[in-house]
Design a protein around this motif. Sequence first.
Motif, PDB file in Angstrom:
ATOM      1  N   PRO A   1       0.796  -1.234   0.000  1.00 39.80           N
ATOM      2  CA  PRO A   1       0.000   0.000   0.000  1.00 39.80           C
ATOM      3  C   PRO A   1       0.825   1.279   0.000  1.00 39.80           C
TER       4      PRO A   1
ATOM      5  N   SER B   1       1.627   3.613  -4.997  1.00 39.94           N
ATOM      6  CA  SER B   1       0.344   4.190  -5.408  1.00 39.94           C
ATOM      7  C   SER B   1      -0.513   3.228  -6.237  1.00 39.94           C
TER       8      SER B   1
ATOM      9  N   ARG C   1      -1.822   0.528  -3.995  1.00 41.65           N
ATOM     10  CA  ARG C   1      -2.802   1.100  -3.061  1.00 41.65           C
ATOM     11  C   ARG C   1      -4.165   1.271  -3.729  1.00 41.65           C
ATOM     12  N   ASP C   2      -4.166   1.703  -4.973  1.00 37.91           N
ATOM     13  CA  ASP C   2      -5.429   1.866  -5.698  1.00 37.91           C
ATOM     14  C   ASP C   2      -6.136   0.531  -5.889  1.00 37.91           C
TER      15      ASP C   2
ATOM     16  N   ARG D   1      -7.524  -0.531  -2.482  1.00 34.30           N
ATOM     17  CA  ARG D   1      -8.723   0.235  -2.133  1.00 34.30           C
ATOM     18  C   ARG D   1      -9.956  -0.345  -2.832  1.00 34.30           C
TER      19      ARG D   1
ATOM     20  N   LEU E   1     -10.898  -3.627  -1.197  1.00 32.21           N
ATOM     21  CA  LEU E   1     -11.516  -3.403   0.110  1.00 32.21           C
ATOM     22  C   LEU E   1     -12.988  -3.045  -0.026  1.00 32.21           C
ATOM     23  N   ALA E   2     -13.304  -2.248  -1.027  1.00 30.73           N
ATOM     24  CA  ALA E   2     -14.686  -1.811  -1.223  1.00 30.73           C
ATOM     25  C   ALA E   2     -15.610  -2.981  -1.522  1.00 30.73           C
TER      26      ALA E   2
ATOM     27  N   SER F   1      -4.080   9.597   5.827  1.00 28.68           N
ATOM     28  CA  SER F   1      -5.097   9.296   4.814  1.00 28.68           C
ATOM     29  C   SER F   1      -4.965   7.882   4.253  1.00 28.68           C
ATOM     30  N   ASN F   2      -3.795   7.279   4.436  1.00 28.46           N
ATOM     31  CA  ASN F   2      -3.589   5.904   3.956  1.00 28.46           C
ATOM     32  C   ASN F   2      -3.526   4.911   5.116  1.00 28.46           C
TER      33      ASN F   2
ATOM     34  N   LEU G   1      -8.498   3.631   5.204  1.00 32.14           N
ATOM     35  CA  LEU G   1      -8.780   2.767   4.063  1.00 32.14           C
ATOM     36  C   LEU G   1     -10.080   1.988   4.262  1.00 32.14           C
TER      37      LEU G   1
ATOM     38  N   ASP H   1     -12.984   4.335   3.758  1.00 33.34           N
ATOM     39  CA  ASP H   1     -13.251   4.538   2.326  1.00 33.34           C
ATOM     40  C   ASP H   1     -14.069   3.369   1.768  1.00 33.34           C
ATOM     41  N   ALA H   2     -13.725   2.150   2.212  1.00 33.40           N
ATOM     42  CA  ALA H   2     -14.443   0.968   1.731  1.00 33.40           C
ATOM     43  C   ALA H   2     -15.889   0.981   2.210  1.00 33.40           C
TER      44      ALA H   2
END
Length: 425
Positions: A75, A78, A81-82, A85, A88-89, A109-110, A115, A118-119
Amino acid sequence: MNDHTFAGFGFGPIQAGLFAKEAFASGHFRRMVVAEIAQPLVDAVRAHGGTYYVNVAQTDGIETLRIDNVELLNPTQSKDRDIFRAALAEATEIVTSLPSVDFYGSGQSNSVAALIADAVRAGKTKGSIVYAAENNNHAAEILQQAVMQNLDAPLPPHVQYLNTVIGKMSRVVTDAREIAELNLTPIAPGIDRAFLVEAFNHILVTKTTVPGFVPGISVFVEKDDLLPFEEAKLYGHNAIHALLGFIGALKGYDKMTELQSDRALMDIAQKASIEESGSALIKKYTTLGDDLFTEAGYRGFAEDLLERMTNPYLADTTARAGRDAFRKLGTRDRIFGTMSLALEHGIEPRKMAMGALAGVAALLKDASEYGIPSGLRAADWRNLDRNRLGQLLRWVWKGQELPCREDLIDLTSAARQPLVELTAR
């Protein structure tokens, strides 16, 4: 049906040898993704097509398991990490398996909490559960609070945070000679370390209450209230493991399996477990009606633990069992926490006190490492009288509440002669 998605934080032996392993074995997951910041490990598993290996210590040997189709992502990169993310969603089961709950908020933020928030915000699943596998009795509540701070919204009914009681012993073996001696399979080709976990798999988790949600990992045992079982792990499992490590090292043993032939020491451990820790836990939780908190149930639990702790194929060491003596001698940790519980229920923990004094000996041995003031140090634990022992323990306990501290100091001081006799054998 393989309609679940697994997402994990941290690729240590518990994540790899328990959660991801069970997710893979279930056949219920269409995708398994794990975040790991050690790039060489990520690269090695990727190069091996998403396959890694776990060595499982049985009672009669070591079995190597192959786990396939795991995506390791870093993570801190970048692109990775994308991808993480997005995974995770869609994740229905998320596992945090980190060194401490302190890691939940690190990274801003990370961070793990950000994270997961965000999910949750993306809301792509009808239901998700988040297992908090850190060694903290309130890890799930701490994680939920951290996520909610990032989410800034009411708690979604389709997401639940679960505490866990993981009594599964595990480690990462990094010594090349030991890997060869035990004939372990490295995590992946090109990695000079191996996962070694015990076969024990009776893992307790908070009962899932998300409407209509059925976990993909079905082998865990659900409980309405985990706290009694978390205390049984801390005061029953961890306490005895530390006692054996402290006294075993003091007697000159290197390997935990060597303790099996020391009947005097094993008798001390058994009595500390059943008559002190166990009796106190049974008195506290007998009204639950759970088999564990009965004389027969707890005896079986204790005897099984002693056998597992000294399993030759797990190849545990007294140094590992007794490491970080300062933390383990804290007022609410395994040794003095158990002794306090026993006193609270009218039991004098004299066997556990021997483990406490052996822990003090380990503390003094590494006095410089722990920053013990010169005036509190002693060349030999045998020379500590009650006054000097009390001064040392009060320094260890500085800032920690403990109403029965003088009783604990008395008991630990009284353990000196029994411990001298035991270590002389």
